[in-house]
Every structure is written in C-alpha cells, then in structure tokens.
Design an enzyme around this catalytic site. Structure first.
Site: not given
Length: 453
Positions: A14, A108, A243
């Site tokens: 990230r 991911k 989300d």
C-alpha cells in the site's frame, strides 16, 4: 523507485502513487512474484482507480518476463479475485488500495486457492527480490522467457458461485439500499442481485476512483450518512455499504442505525453452525466478547486470533473453521476458500431477514450484548510511546490484565479495550467495550486522553 520497506505491509502492499508506488515498482514486483512463488500462470484483477489498470499492466510485464502466463480478469472486486484464484487454482494479484484515499494504490497477493501471502509467508521475500531487481537496473536486465497474456470475464461465474452458497430465490421481497461509494460494489452488485426478490436503490454505483461523494470506507460514520438517510427516505428493510474494493460490507438496519460487525459475525456464525454443528468459528481479538459467547451457546468452538486477513485465513485453514469475522466488517468463509467476501456476508444477512417477517433490528437484537465504541483512529507520531503511556496508566490497577497478542489489550471487571497500530497508516486504533454505555464511554475517553496528550 520508492522505499519498498515502507509500502510492503504485514499482509499487502500500500502506498501513494507515484511517489511511493509506481509502474516500475509494480513491474519488478511482478517478476519477483513469479521467481519467489514459482507461478507458471497468475490471475490479475484491478479496481476502478485511475492508476490500477496501468499498475496491473506493469505487473503483467514483469510476470511474463519471467516466463509466467497471466490471465487478466480486468475490473473486479477483491473477492472476485479470490474466486478467480480458487476456481482456477491459480495464484492471484489484486490491484487496489481498498478504502484508502484516491492517491493511494496497492496489491493483495495470494497463492493458488486464494491462500494468502503475508509477511511471514512470502511477501517479505517478494519485497527483497523486487528491490534487488530494481537495484540491478530493472526487469529487462534479467529476461528469461516471455509468457502469454489472456483475458477472461469471471463476473458471472463469481455471481453464480455466491448465489449457489446462499440461496435468496425464496425469500420475501426486500427493499435494499446499497451505497457502493463509487467503488467496485457498483460493478458486482447489479450482477449478483439480478433476478432476486430485491427492490434495489443504488447509491454511487458509477465507478470513480476519485470518490467524488465520500470515501469508500464504511468504518467511518460520516461515510454512512447518505445511506442512512436513503434507508429512511425509501422505507428500506436494510442498507448495505461496500468499501472501495468491495471485500467489506457494512449493514444499516431499517431504523437507519449502524450495525456492529460483531453483531453480523454472531448472526452469520449461528447460521453456519446450523449447517455445520460443532464447527470452529474464528473471531479476532477486537470483536465483541458476545461473539464467542454466542458461538459457544450454538454449539460451536470459538477461536480468538489477531487482526489481519492473512493471519485469520491461516488460522481458519489450520483449524478448518467454517467462518470467521472481524470488527472491520471482513467476513471469511470456508466455502469460499477461507477467503473474505463482503458480498457473501451481505447475502447471509439478506437471507436471515428474508426468511422471516421480523425487522432487521428485531432479528439482530438477539446477537447484541455489550456497548462498544467502534474503531476510533488517532493520528500519532510516536505510536510506541503513546501505547507505552497507556500501558503505564492501567498496568498497576487492581483486577486488570494485559495481553499483547496484537497491540495492547487491557481487560478489567466488565470492560476491555484494544489499542493497536495500523498496518497501513500512521494511526493508533482504539476499540473499547463494556457492559453498558456509561462504563464504555468512561474507558474510551480515558484511553483517548492519554493517547492524544
């Protein structure tokens, strides 16, 4: 090239694009991913952020430079990527920064069967090898063979798989409001809900990685305001908020009230235990103490674990747990390769609601026992120092125990709180719970005063 140690977290990548995470880095990670995992073929998906497609293409160049073939599924939610990895038996990579602001992006990663790759299971080695590749001049300096790239649309297969796991065809007709937050729920919900007895009111289904209406982070109360209002305005039975990458789902009841993910965990656990008597249920250490109580009362075996999807998935696989839930609205299913799916959790709630005539708030009252603060974030320059101040404040008190499974958990008579650093942001996260609202507020406010002093 940014500092890879900064963007490689405990269970994902990230960083800010392009300052910390750029296409050159993604390309090197692609090559490193193949070298470390030995993947012959990998499946890749990405969310709607402007940088996601180019980053996914860069990763693909790196992976194919090391001889691996790449199956590109294009736009998808993170749980669609897990479906792809599980159903095709391929390692996979999802390009998303989940709920983070628009300037961020990330990755991911998983092995075949959606087995997670975290810091202790290969992510650190991928980081180190990618750094070596970048230092040596980049991916082109070590080309071995050229793999192929193919495309495959898996959205319909994903929807069919979920609908086979939770049959909604026979439920009563429900009015449902969904806030996709301009994220990937706007891509997946219409296909999953197609033909079901659902009257859908759609909020912010247009894919837009700049998040023009609100951040796609339902754990923050201000991001639920539009959904809560819409539920009341249309007289809906339920509201759902996803989300950015749609692997998390937050629930709003018919009164416009936010529902704790611990309550949803307890509800889904009871449903899964009805199908699998005596099964193991995973809950992280921040979920309500009511969760293990309810699991035990339904004949299940509750197992407490630390926060984070790679840790929970590993513990689920180790114990063959049928279901797992987190305070952050991540829900994990054995029938979904032990991976998390906000959509599958939402379908369980819709089934529980549609199979009877009671309102959602009436149903969920059976699964709510304690007063909880919800997750409260504090921006803290010195996370270690702030945590130590809290430790010193409570350690000498009578009838208090300290636990460091994940961050600092302090338990007293009728209350507990956990304080832990974020894996992705410079934050300390506080969760507190007590027997009643007054006691919870007192503990919450005391801890926050110490953290923010």
């Amino acid at each position: 090239m940014g500092d890879l140690a900064k963007i490689f977290k405990a269970y994902d990548v990230r960083g800010v694009v392009p300052d910390e995470f750029d296409e050159e880095t993604a390309e090197a990670v692609g090559a490193a991913f193949v070298e470390v995992t030995g993947a012959r073929t990998a499946v890749v998906a990405h969310d709607m952020r402007a940088s996601s497609g180019p980053l996914a293409e860069a990763f693909t160049r790196g992976a194919t430079s090391r001889g691996a073939d790449v199956v590109n599924t294009g736009l998808g939610s993170t749980d669609l990527l897990y479906y792809a990895s599980g159903s095709l038996a391929l390692p996979g990579v999802m390009f998303t920064a989940s709920h983070n602001p628009a300037r961020y992006n990330g990755m991911k990663m998983c092995r075949a069967g959606a087995v997670p790759i975290g810091s202790e299971t290969g992510l650190t080695q991928i980081r180190d090898r990618a750094a070596e590749i970048l230092k040596s001049g980049g991916v082109d300096n070590g080309v071995v063979d050229a793999g192929t790239v193919s495309t495959r649309d898996l959205l319909r297969g994903y929807a069919d798989h979920l609908r086979a796991l939770v049959d909604l065809s026979g439920i009563r007709r429900l009015r449902v409001v969904v806030d996709a937050g301009n994220g990937m729920g706007g891509h997946t919900v219409p296909v999953v809900f197609e033909g079901l007895p659902v009257e859908l009111t759609a909020l912010y289904f247009e894919l837009d990685g700049d998040f023009p209406n609100h951040e796609a982070n339902p754990i923050e109360p201000e991001n639920l305001r539009d959904l809560q209002k819409a539920v009341l305005d249309v007289g809906a039975d339920i509201g759902l908020a996803f989300d950015g990458d749609a692997d998390r789902c937050w629930v709003i009841d018919e009164r416009g009230e936010s529902v704790s993910p611990s309550t949803i965990t307890a509800l889904v656990a009871a449903r899964e235990l009805a199908k699998h008597p005596g099964a193991t249920i995973i809950h992280n250490l921040i979920t309500s103490r009511g969760v293990p109580e309810i699991v035990a009362e339904h004949g299940g075996k509750p197992v407490r674990t630390r926060v984070g999807h790679s840790f929970i998935k590993a513990e689920m696989a180790r114990t063959d747990a049928v279901f797992g839930g987190e305070h952050s609205a991540h829900y994990y299913f054995r029938d979904f390769w032990f991976a998390d799916s906000g959509m599958l959790a939402a379908m369980h709630v819709l089934a529980a609601l549609g199979e009877q005539n009671r309102s959602l708030s009436e149903i969920l009252a059976d699964y709510t026992r304690y007063a909880a603060s919800g997750e409260i974030n504090s921006t803290v320059a010195d996370q270690v120092g702030a945590t130590e101040r809290v430790r010193e404040t409570f350690a000498a008190r009578d009838d208090v125990t300290l636990d460091e499974l994940d961050g600092l958990t302090v338990s007293g008579p009728g209350w507990w709180f956990n304080l832990r650093p974020s894996n992705t942001e410079p934050l300390l996260r506080l969760n507190a719970e007590a027997a009643d609202e007054i006691q919870m507020a007192a503990i919450r406010d005391e801890v926050l005063a110490v953290v923010r002093s």
